[in-house]
Design a protein around this motif. Sequence first.
Motif, PDB file in Angstrom:
ATOM      1  N   SER B 104      22.205 -13.745 -33.197  1.00  0.00           N
ATOM      2  CA  SER B 104      21.058 -13.897 -34.094  1.00  0.00           C
ATOM      3  C   SER B 104      21.221 -15.143 -34.967  1.00  0.00           C
ATOM      4  CB  SER B 104      20.916 -12.658 -34.965  1.00  0.00           C
ATOM      5  OG  SER B 104      21.982 -12.595 -35.877  1.00  0.00           O
ATOM      6  N   ALA B 105      20.079 -15.613 -35.508  1.00  0.00           N
ATOM      7  CA  ALA B 105      20.067 -16.826 -36.329  1.00  0.00           C
ATOM      8  C   ALA B 105      21.050 -16.701 -37.481  1.00  0.00           C
ATOM      9  CB  ALA B 105      18.655 -17.074 -36.846  1.00  0.00           C
ATOM     10  N   GLY B 135      13.577 -22.483 -44.647  1.00  0.00           N
ATOM     11  CA  GLY B 135      12.290 -21.825 -44.422  1.00  0.00           C
ATOM     12  C   GLY B 135      12.288 -20.850 -43.266  1.00  0.00           C
ATOM     13  N   LEU B 136      13.446 -20.273 -42.940  1.00  0.00           N
ATOM     14  CA  LEU B 136      13.492 -19.359 -41.796  1.00  0.00           C
ATOM     15  C   LEU B 136      14.024 -17.977 -42.177  1.00  0.00           C
ATOM     16  CD1 LEU B 136      14.726 -21.617 -38.859  1.00  0.00           C
ATOM     17  CD2 LEU B 136      12.481 -20.571 -39.141  1.00  0.00           C
ATOM     18  N   ALA B 137      13.843 -17.600 -43.438  1.00  0.00           N
ATOM     19  CA  ALA B 137      14.384 -16.313 -43.902  1.00  0.00           C
ATOM     20  C   ALA B 137      13.869 -15.158 -43.051  1.00  0.00           C
ATOM     21  CB  ALA B 137      14.029 -16.093 -45.364  1.00  0.00           C
ATOM     22  N   GLU B 138      12.602 -15.268 -42.607  1.00  0.00           N
ATOM     23  CA  GLU B 138      12.007 -14.150 -41.844  1.00  0.00           C
ATOM     24  C   GLU B 138      12.510 -14.099 -40.402  1.00  0.00           C
ATOM     25  OE1 GLU B 138       8.961 -16.294 -43.300  1.00  0.00           O
ATOM     26  OE2 GLU B 138      10.220 -15.604 -44.942  1.00  0.00           O
ATOM     27  N   ARG B 139      13.167 -15.156 -39.963  1.00  0.00           N
ATOM     28  CA  ARG B 139      13.616 -15.199 -38.575  1.00  0.00           C
ATOM     29  C   ARG B 139      15.122 -14.904 -38.442  1.00  0.00           C
ATOM     30  NH1 ARG B 139       9.297 -17.563 -35.506  1.00  0.00           N
ATOM     31  NH2 ARG B 139       7.560 -17.108 -36.886  1.00  0.00           N
ATOM     32  N   GLY B 141      16.883 -12.411 -37.870  1.00  0.00           N
ATOM     33  CA  GLY B 141      17.367 -11.558 -36.784  1.00  0.00           C
ATOM     34  C   GLY B 141      17.034 -12.075 -35.395  1.00  0.00           C
ATOM     35  N   HIS B 142      16.306 -13.212 -35.327  1.00  0.00           N
ATOM     36  CA  HIS B 142      15.898 -13.720 -34.017  1.00  0.00           C
ATOM     37  C   HIS B 142      17.038 -14.417 -33.309  1.00  0.00           C
ATOM     38  CE1 HIS B 142      12.050 -12.720 -35.592  1.00  0.00           C
ATOM     39  NE2 HIS B 142      11.353 -13.297 -34.622  1.00  0.00           N
ATOM     40  N   HIS B 143      17.035 -14.302 -31.993  1.00  0.00           N
ATOM     41  CA  HIS B 143      18.015 -15.033 -31.190  1.00  0.00           C
ATOM     42  C   HIS B 143      17.462 -16.417 -30.900  1.00  0.00           C
ATOM     43  CE1 HIS B 143      20.346 -11.316 -29.548  1.00  0.00           C
ATOM     44  NE2 HIS B 143      20.231 -11.321 -30.854  1.00  0.00           N
ATOM     45  N   PRO B 144      18.318 -17.404 -30.622  1.00  0.00           N
ATOM     46  CA  PRO B 144      17.846 -18.769 -30.365  1.00  0.00           C
ATOM     47  C   PRO B 144      16.744 -18.836 -29.314  1.00  0.00           C
ATOM     48  CG  PRO B 144      20.221 -18.758 -30.546  1.00  0.00           C
ATOM     49  CD  PRO B 144      19.787 -17.329 -30.636  1.00  0.00           C
ATOM     50  N   SER B 145      16.859 -17.956 -28.279  1.00  0.00           N
ATOM     51  CA  SER B 145      15.857 -18.011 -27.217  1.00  0.00           C
ATOM     52  C   SER B 145      14.472 -17.580 -27.708  1.00  0.00           C
ATOM     53  CB  SER B 145      16.302 -17.125 -26.055  1.00  0.00           C
ATOM     54  OG  SER B 145      16.482 -15.800 -26.513  1.00  0.00           O
ATOM     55  N   GLN B 146      14.429 -16.910 -28.862  1.00  0.00           N
ATOM     56  CA  GLN B 146      13.144 -16.458 -29.417  1.00  0.00           C
ATOM     57  C   GLN B 146      12.572 -17.460 -30.420  1.00  0.00           C
ATOM     58  OE1 GLN B 146      15.076 -12.873 -30.782  1.00  0.00           O
ATOM     59  NE2 GLN B 146      13.769 -11.621 -29.459  1.00  0.00           N
ATOM     60  N   LEU B 147      13.263 -18.599 -30.585  1.00  0.00           N
ATOM     61  CA  LEU B 147      12.826 -19.589 -31.573  1.00  0.00           C
ATOM     62  C   LEU B 147      12.402 -20.867 -30.878  1.00  0.00           C
ATOM     63  CD1 LEU B 147      15.792 -19.153 -34.096  1.00  0.00           C
ATOM     64  CD2 LEU B 147      13.472 -18.271 -34.382  1.00  0.00           C
ATOM     65  N   GLN B 152      15.037 -23.827 -33.996  1.00  0.00           N
ATOM     66  CA  GLN B 152      16.460 -23.798 -33.649  1.00  0.00           C
ATOM     67  C   GLN B 152      17.214 -24.883 -34.411  1.00  0.00           C
ATOM     68  OE1 GLN B 152      17.719 -23.297 -29.499  1.00  0.00           O
ATOM     69  NE2 GLN B 152      15.607 -22.829 -28.987  1.00  0.00           N
ATOM     70  N   GLN B 153      16.604 -26.076 -34.502  1.00  0.00           N
ATOM     71  CA  GLN B 153      17.301 -27.150 -35.207  1.00  0.00           C
ATOM     72  C   GLN B 153      17.412 -26.841 -36.699  1.00  0.00           C
ATOM     73  OE1 GLN B 153      19.556 -28.920 -34.643  1.00  0.00           O
ATOM     74  NE2 GLN B 153      18.903 -30.938 -33.896  1.00  0.00           N
TER      75      GLN B 153
END
Lengths: 409, 252
Positions: B104-105, B135-139, B141-147, B152-153
């Motif tokens: 996860s992120a 600016g990615l607090a909501e993401r 739990g996301h995995h890189p493939s979901q971003l 991702q950068q």
Amino acid sequence: MSPLSVLRVALRALVRNKMRAGLTTLGVVIGVGAVVAMVAIGEGAKAQVQKAFESMGTDLIVVLPGSQSFGGMQGGFGSGQTLTWDDLRAIQTELSAVRGAAPQLRHNTPVLGDGNNWATQVFGTTADFHAVRNWAVELGRPLQAPDVDGAAKVAVLGRTVAEQLWGEPTRAIGEVLRIKGVPYEVVGVLTPKGQSPMGQDYDDTVLVPAKTFMTKVQGGIKQHIPGSILIAAKDGRDSARTAQQVTALLRDRHKVPDGEPDDFQIRNLAEMANAQQQGTQTLTMLLMAIAAVSLLVGGIGIMNIMLVSVTERTREIGVRMAVGARPIDVLLQFLVESLTLAVIGGAIGVGLGVGGAALLTANFGWPTVVRPDVIALAVGFSGVVGVAFGIYPARKAAALDPIQALRYE
Amino acid sequence: MGSAAILTLEHVSKTYLTGEVPVRALVDTSLEVHAGELLAIMGSSGSGKSTLMNLLGCLDRPSEGRYLLDGRDVSRMSRSELAVVRNRLIGFVFQSFQLLPRTSAVENVELPLLYRALGSSERRRRALQALARVGLAERAGHHPSQLSGGQQQRVAIARALVGEPKVVLADEPTGNLDSVTSVEVMALLQQLVGDGMTVVLVTHEHDIAAFASRVVTIKDGRVVSDLRQTPVPAVPHPTSAVGGTLAATGAP
């Protein structure tokens, strides 16, 4: 990196490839499972033999009379009558390593009681027999010195005989037992002793005073013992030393010249027990060797997968190094991973081995003994396998150049 | 600007002995980078800019010369000591993001802290803070493939920031991104500099170099020009998440 984080990272890496991790551990699972089950079987066999010999009495020595030739035909041991009552008394009184000795005159014959008959072994012996064999009575009283001196017509029954004739051992006391038509009063019933290592029922026996035996059951020449002498070594004494003392005494008494063979034979039960033990020990060693080989194969499986894993995760290693993982951190991460694989495999293997042993006992009646130290050893050994076979891939990972690793496709 | 040098290269050379002929990737290079600069290193491929970046990032050691990082000579340190220096003083941003897949992120951002003596809850707190900063607090739990690539950068930038390093080194950070996303990333880097961070980035695009306050050009392993300039402010597209964050945090 804290040990807990290292373990967590290792576990996550393994969980990510569940199938692969599972198949990799299979080698160790089977290896450890085999070790635990095999040793349980080996220990079970050992324990059974030991129990059998203990019931017989491992401190016992049997002296048989020597052979005798009849017109050029050599008879077997016991065919001659070379042991005398004076020999018995000398053994009882003159030897420091002897706890006790009793004659053992044997005759197989049917006995009658309560309207039933039963073919059994009748022993003529003395009151010392109970102490020498360590065999007390369960009911009534044992043979006593006056019985033997007075050639009393009394009998002490083994439990099997009492049950076969009277059904209930308690009903036998005070009843009449007939041996070769002669009535004996049943004065006692022996405690049950079970089977000999050869499967013979010890409790299928009748004891009568030796003097009575010689006049009413099977005669013999007066001063000779028409049977064997049973000797018990003194507590804690080596039965081999006792056997030596007895040999020296008997050779001296029988005036056997040096260089001539003994005119009697000594059987040392402890030695027989040891020979049996060694047999099972060889078997256990063999099984252990097989198990060790399968653990080795399991270890090679782990090394193989760890090498694949290092190659696959080259970029990950590069990233970790770039953000501050020292070579030792990378080394530990992979080492803990292979260690975890091996130990989990070992734990599953222990479960399988213990379960397998229990299954064998339940379904086939094989005696098995699961020793906790063997379990600890098996798990420990699988850990050693994990480290031994994990160190090479882990070192390979730690030696990676971060720049190259980051560029790895 | 004009403050103490945070990175100092003194007559640094790097020679590779891979083939039969030694390759001189960097020749007698001296360079000072000051705190609060946004330095762009430009050059064509094979110019030696990657070698320079690896040296600045303590991923490699110079063959000759000295390298002082925050006043400490790191040019003769062991691999283990360099790892600690990277962990404490440097944050990396790569062209290909280099996030751990299937992780996860927030766990990616935590990675540098894993190699410090920090409790897991403190690691998580700081990682979430760094993610909020990009600016990615909501993401989380996301995995890189979901971003998306830009997201991702930004996770990678959060990972570079989380250890509060002295300098962030970005190797072609916009190389794999479209122009709109590139501006977002550059805005983020400018914001870091505004917050007092030092950023060194390698690029071969003049558009990107324009956002820097100083441009060093290398050719054949030597510095051929060193220019200070007024950076073009990176203004993210109005719909961009970064723009919103910048506005929300009221960054200068």
